[in-house]
Design a protein around this motif. Sequence first.
Motif, PDB file in Angstrom:
ATOM      1  N   TYR A 207       0.836  -1.205   0.000  1.00  9.68           N
ATOM      2  CA  TYR A 207       0.000   0.000   0.000  1.00  9.68           C
ATOM      3  C   TYR A 207       0.868   1.252   0.000  1.00  9.68           C
ATOM      4  O   TYR A 207       1.983   1.242   0.534  1.00  9.68           O
ATOM      5  CB  TYR A 207      -0.919   0.016   1.224  1.00  9.68           C
ATOM      6  CG  TYR A 207      -1.988  -1.038   1.153  1.00  9.68           C
ATOM      7  CD1 TYR A 207      -3.208  -0.773   0.533  1.00  9.68           C
ATOM      8  CD2 TYR A 207      -1.759  -2.304   1.664  1.00  9.68           C
ATOM      9  CE1 TYR A 207      -4.176  -1.755   0.440  1.00  9.68           C
ATOM     10  CE2 TYR A 207      -2.721  -3.298   1.573  1.00  9.68           C
ATOM     11  CZ  TYR A 207      -3.936  -3.015   0.957  1.00  9.68           C
ATOM     12  OH  TYR A 207      -4.885  -3.985   0.854  1.00  9.68           O
ATOM     13  N   CYS A 208       0.334   2.326  -0.601  1.00 13.42           N
ATOM     14  CA  CYS A 208       1.068   3.587  -0.687  1.00 13.42           C
ATOM     15  C   CYS A 208       1.285   4.160   0.716  1.00 13.42           C
ATOM     16  O   CYS A 208       0.370   4.154   1.539  1.00 13.42           O
ATOM     17  CB  CYS A 208       0.282   4.572  -1.544  1.00 13.42           C
ATOM     18  SG  CYS A 208       1.002   6.210  -1.578  1.00 13.42           S
ATOM     19  N   GLY A 209       2.511   4.636   0.981  1.00 12.45           N
ATOM     20  CA  GLY A 209       2.812   5.205   2.290  1.00 12.45           C
ATOM     21  C   GLY A 209       2.222   6.592   2.467  1.00 12.45           C
ATOM     22  O   GLY A 209       2.169   7.111   3.568  1.00 12.45           O
ATOM     23  N   ARG A 210       1.764   7.204   1.354  1.00 17.50           N
ATOM     24  CA  ARG A 210       1.211   8.562   1.456  1.00 17.50           C
ATOM     25  C   ARG A 210      -0.311   8.536   1.528  1.00 17.50           C
ATOM     26  O   ARG A 210      -0.906   9.057   2.453  1.00 17.50           O
ATOM     27  CB  ARG A 210       1.639   9.380   0.238  1.00 17.50           C
ATOM     28  CG  ARG A 210       3.100   9.738   0.237  1.00 17.50           C
ATOM     29  CD  ARG A 210       3.374  10.642  -0.950  1.00 17.50           C
ATOM     30  NE  ARG A 210       4.791  10.920  -1.093  1.00 17.50           N
ATOM     31  CZ  ARG A 210       5.434  11.862  -0.421  1.00 17.50           C
ATOM     32  NH1 ARG A 210       4.788  12.611   0.428  1.00 17.50           N
ATOM     33  NH2 ARG A 210       6.724  12.053  -0.606  1.00 17.50           N
TER      34      ARG A 210
ATOM     35  N   TRP B 281      -3.896   0.994  -2.963  1.00 22.83           N
ATOM     36  CA  TRP B 281      -3.332  -0.321  -3.313  1.00 22.83           C
ATOM     37  C   TRP B 281      -2.372  -0.144  -4.485  1.00 22.83           C
ATOM     38  O   TRP B 281      -2.733   0.390  -5.529  1.00 22.83           O
ATOM     39  CB  TRP B 281      -4.481  -1.270  -3.664  1.00 22.83           C
ATOM     40  CG  TRP B 281      -4.059  -2.578  -4.275  1.00 22.83           C
ATOM     41  CD1 TRP B 281      -4.397  -3.047  -5.495  1.00 22.83           C
ATOM     42  CD2 TRP B 281      -3.236  -3.588  -3.670  1.00 22.83           C
ATOM     43  NE1 TRP B 281      -3.845  -4.274  -5.710  1.00 22.83           N
ATOM     44  CE2 TRP B 281      -3.116  -4.643  -4.608  1.00 22.83           C
ATOM     45  CE3 TRP B 281      -2.572  -3.706  -2.457  1.00 22.83           C
ATOM     46  CZ2 TRP B 281      -2.371  -5.792  -4.358  1.00 22.83           C
ATOM     47  CZ3 TRP B 281      -1.826  -4.848  -2.202  1.00 22.83           C
ATOM     48  CH2 TRP B 281      -1.742  -5.881  -3.141  1.00 22.83           C
ATOM     49  N   LEU B 282      -1.120  -0.591  -4.289  1.00 21.50           N
ATOM     50  CA  LEU B 282      -0.098  -0.362  -5.309  1.00 21.50           C
ATOM     51  C   LEU B 282      -0.135  -1.417  -6.411  1.00 21.50           C
ATOM     52  O   LEU B 282       0.603  -1.323  -7.387  1.00 21.50           O
ATOM     53  CB  LEU B 282       1.294  -0.340  -4.666  1.00 21.50           C
ATOM     54  CG  LEU B 282       1.518   0.806  -3.678  1.00 21.50           C
ATOM     55  CD1 LEU B 282       2.896   0.716  -3.061  1.00 21.50           C
ATOM     56  CD2 LEU B 282       1.357   2.150  -4.366  1.00 21.50           C
ATOM     57  N   GLY B 283      -0.989  -2.422  -6.247  1.00 19.51           N
ATOM     58  CA  GLY B 283      -1.117  -3.437  -7.297  1.00 19.51           C
ATOM     59  C   GLY B 283      -1.953  -2.940  -8.458  1.00 19.51           C
ATOM     60  O   GLY B 283      -2.020  -3.596  -9.502  1.00 19.51           O
ATOM     61  N   ALA B 284      -2.601  -1.767  -8.275  1.00 16.48           N
ATOM     62  CA  ALA B 284      -3.419  -1.213  -9.362  1.00 16.48           C
ATOM     63  C   ALA B 284      -2.499  -0.729 -10.465  1.00 16.48           C
ATOM     64  O   ALA B 284      -1.447  -0.158 -10.195  1.00 16.48           O
ATOM     65  CB  ALA B 284      -4.247  -0.056  -8.826  1.00 16.48           C
TER      66      ALA B 284
END
Length: 649
Positions: A228-231, A235-238
Amino acid sequence: MLATVALRRTTGWSGEAGLGPASVAPCGTVSGDQRLCMAAILESWDLTVPDVPPRARFYPLEPIGIGTPLVEGLTSYLLRLAEAHGVPVGALTDELRRCAATALPSPGLKICTCPYRLLAYSVNGVEESAVKWVYVLGAATLRDDLKHLTLLAFKDFLCSLSLFRRFRTWCPACYEGWRASGRSVYEPLLWSLRVASVCPLHRRSLISVCPHCERPMRPIMSSSRPGYCGRCGGWLGAMPDGPLPEELSPASSNYWVSNAAGELLALAPRARAEPGALRRAFRENVEACVVHLFRGNGAEFAKFIGCTATSAYNWRNGAVTPRIDQLLRLSDRLRIPTAAFLTAQSSAEAVDWKAVRPAVEGYALPILLHRPSEEICQALRLALGERPAPSLSEVATRLGYRGTEGLRRVSRSLCKRITDNHRKSFGPEPYYNGPRPRICGRRKIEAALKAALAQNEPESVPHIARRLGYTSSGPFFKPFPALCRAIYLKIARRKAARIRVMRRMVEKALRQNPPPTLRALAVQLGFKDKAVIGRYFAGSRAQLLALRKALAKKQAVKLRNELQRYTRAKPAPSMAEVCCRLGLKRVTASRKFPIEYDLIVARHQRRRRALAVLRRQKSGLHLSRSSRSQKQRASGFLGAGSLPTHCFN
Ligand SMILES: [Zn+2]
Ligand SMILES: [Zn+2]
């Protein structure tokens, strides 16, 4: 208490009254039959203390993928550990730091004191910080295999230069695949390496900008979670918007380098631990590679793999080891796996370099120049008789050599004679051939001096001498002393007049408002160097400096007032904007006006944070209320120091 009671019962019924705690038990009224009956019912209790294994402070999570190209990184392990405990990673690292402060054996081994949000990928690397984090995490989880999540196996071999990226990087397809198949989501160590730009599984470029908030992020931030994005928490898998990046061909250089980097990481648990072993293995293998694949020609080897000849030379004699990018490029150019260069020649898996052939196209065994020595000697003897005599390097070029060293090896004496011949035919005439011809006639010198004296700005005597081909003005002063002296006096008068004009200009500058700088004044006077003012007008220079100092003080007061106005401005401007408006350099502002500087920066940061909160609320991607309350509860546990201390070993 329990042990005391048990002791009383066993020893009490055995009848040894007066020994230990049993002596206080009232057993005098029990008859002999009753005693036998009770002994049959109650067996004696085992009082040895059971062997309890040591408890881990944190869950001893199993690291993912040790010994494979996609081995997990230590930063990823930290993120997963924090998620397993349901606490923000910041709280976990704070707790680790507290553990480190109390439990470390040596005062020198303190965990890095930088805040967790500044933790960089170097934690996965080869430096002291990696050693410390592995030690502290190992002590907290009772795991001894965490060093394989870093590059510490290559500590003696790789340098930390250009090893890791600054920002978090990932493959969205990998994240999505792991989540869909229900596997743990983690970050392979490979993604953090600067040299790896492609996912070896999906053959697509790694990305480092969040598809939701479109910003890069640090490897570990306060609310970072695996995947997941820290900001923004997205979801970073997108997949990012726009067309999908193309799959790279397996033959492409980027793909090969990323793959080779993965192989290098997979090698880590098997790498030899004794110091210097990898360096030795690399030196032996490079030497064998040059000897067998390039016929011992180091220059050809360097040219083929695209490094300097000096680097190749230093690798071969073991003076230096390559950087990780150089090592992988070496592997890429030759298309030989990295492991081939790091496996010791003495081991069973050693590579037989005689049999290896590079898998790359365009490789050709270098042609060996070989000519019989007799033939070369013959050519050298012929060159000796030539007129005009050729130089040795000309002869070498004619015979197809790049330098003269090869010829000298064949016949040092012949080469020496060729060099001597050449030197003699082009050297200067010796003095004993008679006196050297006169450069200028007496009349010519006199005419030149008279012409100079007639000029408005006369040329100095040494200048005239040099112009006429003399190295010094000695031959001029002796025959024409009066002329030379007249030229000298005229030059001195002109100079005094120039200085008078300059003095007037300097005095005028002192009356100017604002007074010019020393450098500007020097330029006005026609000089580049401001030292000239001090040389001729020391007093005026001191006055000018004092005036400039007073002016600077006045300007500083004015600037401070301006800055104070900005500390109250709404909305709070950034320091960069303020500096731009006032024409001020940021470093000057921080050095001269630290209080105002800090205030402006703090106000702007507060404003940015408030804006970020608003943005997060708007995007609706913030954490759900339930999970947040769960986290708050968990961080409460951490604060109270009552984390679960179960051990699943
Ligand atoms: Zn992937
Ligand atoms: Zn984001």
